[in-house]
Each structure stands twice: as C-alpha cells, then as structure tokens.
Scaffold this active site. Structure first.
Site, PDB file in Angstrom:
ATOM      1  N   ASN A   9       0.976  -1.257  -0.056  1.00  0.00           N
ATOM      2  CA  ASN A   9       0.081   0.072   0.017  1.00  0.00           C
ATOM      3  C   ASN A   9       0.844   1.122  -0.051  1.00  0.00           C
ATOM      4  O   ASN A   9       1.614   1.549   0.635  1.00  0.00           O
ATOM      5  CB  ASN A   9      -0.942  -0.063   1.208  1.00  0.00           C
ATOM      6  CG  ASN A   9      -1.544   1.486   1.279  1.00  0.00           C
ATOM      7  OD1 ASN A   9      -1.712   2.044   0.410  1.00  0.00           O
ATOM      8  ND2 ASN A   9      -2.446   1.428   2.439  1.00  0.00           N
ATOM      9  N   GLY A 173       3.265   2.571  10.688  1.00  0.00           N
ATOM     10  CA  GLY A 173       4.126   3.681  10.648  1.00  0.00           C
ATOM     11  C   GLY A 173       4.936   4.172  11.690  1.00  0.00           C
ATOM     12  O   GLY A 173       5.549   5.083  11.623  1.00  0.00           O
TER      13      GLY A 173
HETATM   14  P1  13P Z   1       3.335   0.601   7.572  1.00  0.00           P
HETATM   15  O1  13P Z   1       3.876  -0.733   6.725  1.00  0.00           O
HETATM   16  O2  13P Z   1       4.248   1.606   7.029  1.00  0.00           O
HETATM   17  O3  13P Z   1       3.317   0.380   9.000  1.00  0.00           O
HETATM   18  O4  13P Z   1       1.913   0.726   6.970  1.00  0.00           O
HETATM   19  C1  13P Z   1       0.899  -0.432   7.342  1.00  0.00           C
HETATM   20  C2  13P Z   1      -0.309  -0.047   6.536  1.00  0.00           C
HETATM   21  O5  13P Z   1      -0.989   0.562   6.887  1.00  0.00           O
HETATM   22  C3  13P Z   1      -0.740  -0.747   5.256  1.00  0.00           C
HETATM   23  O6  13P Z   1      -1.725  -0.334   4.781  1.00  0.00           O
END
Ligand code: 13P
Length: 253
Positions: A9, A173
């Site tokens: 994503n 994140g």
């Molecule tokens: P991260 O891998 O950056 O933590 O994001 C996960 C996410 O929200 C995927 O949809």
C-alpha cells in the site's frame, strides 16, 4: 488452499517517474521468483493505476486501488467508482483503512456500502480493521475487531471474494510491530468469526493479512503464524529491494 498475499500500500507516495521505475524493477525481480501460491499486489495512488495495470499485464503482480466511493456514479467531484475500477480490470481495492476512518471519518456503514459496490463490480475488497493503542490498553481490542467485522461485512456474501487485513493502528508507520503472538491471537479471532458467521470452508479459504511496520526483518516470524496469510505493507513496500525480499521470504515458507 488459501493464498498468501504480499500487498504493498503505497499510500500518498511516489512521483510518476518513481512509480514507473519501481514497477519495472519489481517486474524484473519477479521474473526470477517462482511465486507458487504467493500473490503479489501493488496498490498505487489512483493516478498511477493505468500505468501500473499496463506494466502488470506482462508481469506477475496484480493491482489494487487504495479507495473507492460508496456511490455508483454521479456528482462526486474527485471520487472514483467501483465501476471505473472494474473497467480498468483491477483485482483488488483497499477499504476501511484506519487512515481513511480517521482523516475522512469513514464509518463501518460507509465501508460496508463501499464493499458492496466492489462486489457488484467483481473487485475483491481488502477490508482493513484494527484497534487504537488506547483501545488495546483498555482491553477492548477483541470487541473492536468483532464490531468492525459485523459492520463491514453486514449482509455480505463471501465466496473467495474478500480479503481481511488486521492492522493494529498503533503499529502503523510507528516501527512498532505487533508480536507474532499478538497478531496470531487476533487473526485466529477473525477466522473463528468467519466460521461462526459463514462456514468452515469460508474461514479456511479467506486470506487474513497482517499490516503494521512489516519489514524484511520481521516478515518470516509473522508469516510463520498459522492464521497470518500475508501482509499489507506500507513503508517497506516503497523500496523495491525490501519489498522483493519480503516476497522471497513468503515464497520460501
Ligand atoms: P506501515 O507498513 O508503514 O506500518 O503501514 C501499514 C499500512 O498501513 C498498510 O496499509
């Protein structure tokens, strides 16, 4: 047997040129990998869906959108309908992501309407659910997950056409990943819910992905859990070598 899905994503990242280079490099890398039952999906910003679809035609990855409108068509400036996504031959679309729930006030009811529009247009929704840190600390994680499943899948018939992504919001994140045990506990809750509300077959065939700071360093441990069938990857999906490494790990398991 259910598929393992490694999905990227990209959220609101990459210029056109960066997207183009990434997708060509990914195609090249995938030529060297025997994917077997692993499926690779890229969800780019909607502006690049056509580019991504074109490159995917001659490659081994699929494309998903990051969002869809809950109306069929009409005066909704800036929005994209499920019929439009269908006309681009897209296989997947993410719905219910916590960022959309938070920043665009999307309710379970709206997410449910989006899901139904996708099904009417033969697109597989990747339904995201997950709890906040506060909810986890209050000990209500399971209630939240079950309420999001009840709301998001209300009146939905499933037959190999729904993917669920468990994304604990506190792990997105943040670099803070759920432990494999924490993730497995919720994945197994989701699978049991599917069995109770649909059937054993549906629960066994539905892929349940984990999302939240998944990266090459932790992908093996997470995917080794019996109910974790892949990942919805944000940050680490922006780097083609990290993303390819995660695909390789999934293939080796
Ligand atoms: P991260 O891998 O950056 O933590 O994001 C996960 C996410 O929200 C995927 O949809």
């Amino acid at each position: 047997m259910r598929k393992t899905i490694i999905a990227g994503n990209w959220k609101m990242n990459k210029t056109f040129l960066e997207a183009d280079i990434f997708l060509f490099e990914l195609s090249e890398n995938l030529e060297k990998i025997e994917l077997g039952t692993v499926e690779v999906v890229i969800c780019p910003p909607s502006l690049y869906l056509e580019l991504a679809s074109d490159i995917a035609t001659d490659s081994k990855f699929h494309i998903g959108a990051q969002n869809v409108n809950d109306n069929a068509d009409g005066a909704f400036t800036g929005e994209i309908s499920a019929a439009m996504l269908h006309s681009m031959d897209l296989k997947y679309c993410i719905i219910g992501h916590s960022e959309r729930r938070k920043y665009y006030s999307e309710s379970d009811e709206m997410i449910n309407a989006k899901l139904k529009k996708l099904h009417e247009n033969e697109i597989i929704p990747i339904l995201c659910i997950g709890e906040t840190l506060e909810q986890r600390e209050q000990g209500i994680t399971k209630d939240i997950i079950l309420a999001q499943l009840d709301g998001g899948l209300n009146g939905v018939e499933i037959e190999d056409n729904v993917v669920i992504a468990y994304e604990p919001i506190w792990a997105i994140g943040t670099g803070k990943t759920a432990t494999p045990q924490q993730a497995q506990e919720i994945h197994s809750l989701i699978r049991n819910w599917l069995e109770e509300n649909y059937s054993k077959d549906i629960s066994e065939e539905t892929s349940i992905l984990y999302g939240g700071s998944m990266k090459p360093e932790n992908v093996k441990e997470l995917l080794s859990q019996s109910d974790i069938d892949g990942g919805l990857i944000g940050g680490a999906s922006l780097d083609v070598s990290k993303f390819s490494k995660m695909i390789e790990t999934a293939v080796e398991l």
